[in-house]
Design a protein around this motif. Structure first.
Motif, short mmCIF file in Angstrom:
data_model
loop_
_atom_site.label_atom_id
_atom_site.label_comp_id
_atom_site.label_asym_id
_atom_site.label_seq_id
_atom_site.Cartn_x
_atom_site.Cartn_y
_atom_site.Cartn_z
N PRO A 247 0.81 -1.23 0.00
CA PRO A 247 0.00 0.00 0.00
C PRO A 247 0.84 1.27 0.00
CG PRO A 247 -0.87 -1.59 1.56
CD PRO A 247 0.42 -2.16 1.08
N GLU A 248 1.94 1.29 0.75
CA GLU A 248 2.77 2.49 0.78
C GLU A 248 3.37 2.79 -0.59
OE1 GLU A 248 2.92 0.04 2.86
OE2 GLU A 248 2.51 0.84 4.87
N ALA A 249 3.84 1.74 -1.28
CA ALA A 249 4.41 1.94 -2.62
C ALA A 249 3.34 2.37 -3.61
CB ALA A 249 5.08 0.66 -3.09
N ALA A 250 2.14 1.73 -3.53
CA ALA A 250 1.05 2.11 -4.42
C ALA A 250 0.61 3.55 -4.17
CB ALA A 250 -0.13 1.16 -4.23
N LEU A 251 0.58 3.94 -2.90
CA LEU A 251 0.17 5.30 -2.56
C LEU A 251 1.18 6.31 -3.11
CD1 LEU A 251 -1.78 7.18 -1.12
CD2 LEU A 251 -0.47 6.84 1.00
#
Length: 427
Positions: A247-251
């Motif tokens: 999620p952090e990378a996608a965000l």
């Protein structure tokens, strides 16, 4: 009694209503019209350079100068009457001369605005128009014959306008000399000011059509950039419920796309807003002509509906797509942030549970240490007490073993009670 003071802008606002009067044209007449646009944003235009360019042609003919800071001017240049207007993004020059050339739309008519002078303009030519104004032919057949000879029939738009005061025609094509051509046939009894208004409307229709079409060129560039971003955004949105990527990378990737979309919105917002305004002006200028069809020929309104309106819809579509993608990216970012927050909450919950377990183990260890400390303290206390009580025990004929056996429970209970009291006082 002192009169009530006027607002400092009262006269300026009223004068603005009369700032750009229509020309008065005697029939026959020729109008040469040029619009020049600087290749910069409107807020960066050098209006001083525009005014200097106007003064250059006025000085050629010894004509009077406009007032400082003027945005419009009318005055003679030789045998022509010049009209200059400064707009938000462009400047226009209109030169009106009496009479028409023997050869319809002779390029020599445009020489009233010299080529060497135009070459020094602080910008590029947006549009150039030749308008031929002459009396109405004796018959409609003669009128249509002239139009078929002068214009491309496939693109020709012609209509009777302003309650039959004139017939206007044009094919919206650029001739080999670089000019767009319009013809105005004036009915008997039509006044010079009405003729001037009709000619001015034609110039405005062409100018604002050209300005609004700039939005189409920009929208095509925007569409290419949106086509590159759309698959990335769609992939991120589709993968919101999957474990990969994190999620952090996608965000982070989503925020990069959102930033690029916002940058595009800033770059294109002015052009799209201006295009909408120019389109409204074109539509309004055609409406005020009050067109009537001639011999089944297409009117200016129909020509615009077939050729111009689709271009404007393309611009609106690109603008709507940019806005929709920005909103979609924002919603996806909110969902991702929510997912990240939920996962972090779960991590925090697991961390708290782990801390609780470690605290419970620490408490149990503390209790164990407390028991050992009671034993250790009691051992030393018993040793000290035995040294203290040995003389008395010897006098009483009590053996050392008996003395130690009696001291151990008393000392242990005493130490335990003391440790417990200290613990209770601390808690």
């Amino acid at each position: 009694m002192m009169p009530i003071p006027d607002h400092p802008l009262r006269y300026a606002t009223v004068n603005e209503l009369h700032a750009r009067p229509f020309p008065a044209l005697e029939v026959p007449a020729t109008a040469v019209y040029v619009a020049i646009k600087e290749p910069v944003q409107a807020q960066n235009r050098d209006r001083g350079a525009d005014l200097a360019h106007l003064l250059a042609i006025l000085d050629r003919h010894g004509s009077p100068h406009p007032q400082p800071g003027a945005t419009h001017f009318s005055g003679p240049i030789g045998r022509a009457e010049l009209k200059w207007e400064s707009h938000t993004e462009f400047v226009t020059y209109s030169a009106f001369t009496r009479g028409v050339s023997a050869r319809p739309f002779d390029p020599a008519e445009a020489e009233v605005l010299p080529e060497d002078w135009l070459a020094t303009a602080p910008g590029t030519r947006l549009t150039s128009v030749l308008i031929r104004v002459e009396p109405m032919p004796a018959s409609e057949e003669e009128l249509l014959r002239r139009l078929d000879d002068w214009f491309v029939p496939e693109s020709l738009a012609v209509s009777r306008v302003v309650d039959g005061a004139a017939v206007v025609a044009g094919d919206f094509r650029i001739d080999p000399a670089g000019h767009m051509r319009f013809a105005v046939f004036v009915a008997p009894g039509t006044g010079p000011r009405r003729v001037g208004r009709i000619v001015q409307r034609l110039c405005e229709i062409e100018t604002y059509r050209a300005m609004s079409m700039l939005g189409l060129m920009r929208s095509r560039d925007l569409s290419g950039r949106l086509n590159a971003l759309d698959p990335k955004l769609s992939a991120l949105v589709s993968g919101l419920d999957s474990a990969e990527p994190a999620p952090e990378a996608a965000l982070h990737e989503l925020l990069t796309i959102s930033a690029e979309l916002e940058s595009l919105a800033v770059q294109f917002s002015f052009r799209f807003g201006a295009t909408a305004a120019y389109e409204a002006i074109v539509t309004q200028r055609i409406e005020v002509l009050r067109e009537v069809r001639i011999e089944g020929r297409q009117t200016f309104g129909e020509f615009m509906m077939r050729r111009y309106d689709p271009a404007m819809r393309t611009v609106k579509s690109a603008e709507s797509r940019l806005q929709a993608m920005a909103e979609r990216a924002e919603r996806a970012a909110e969902l991702l942030r929510t997912r990240v927050d939920v996962e972090r909450s779960a991590q925090n919950q697991r961390l708290l549970e782990s801390m609780d377990r470690r605290a419970d183990l620490a408490l149990r260890l503390q209790h164990t240490v407390e028991g050992l400390s009671v034993v250790a303290i009691s051992y030393y206390a018993v040793s000290l007490a035995s040294y203290l009580l040995k003389p008395a025990a010897h006098a009483m004929h009590i053996g050392p073993e008996v003395l130690l056996a009696g001291l151990v429970p008393v000392v242990v209970l005493g130490v335990w009670w003391m440790v417990r009291r200290i613990k209770n006082r601390l808690h």
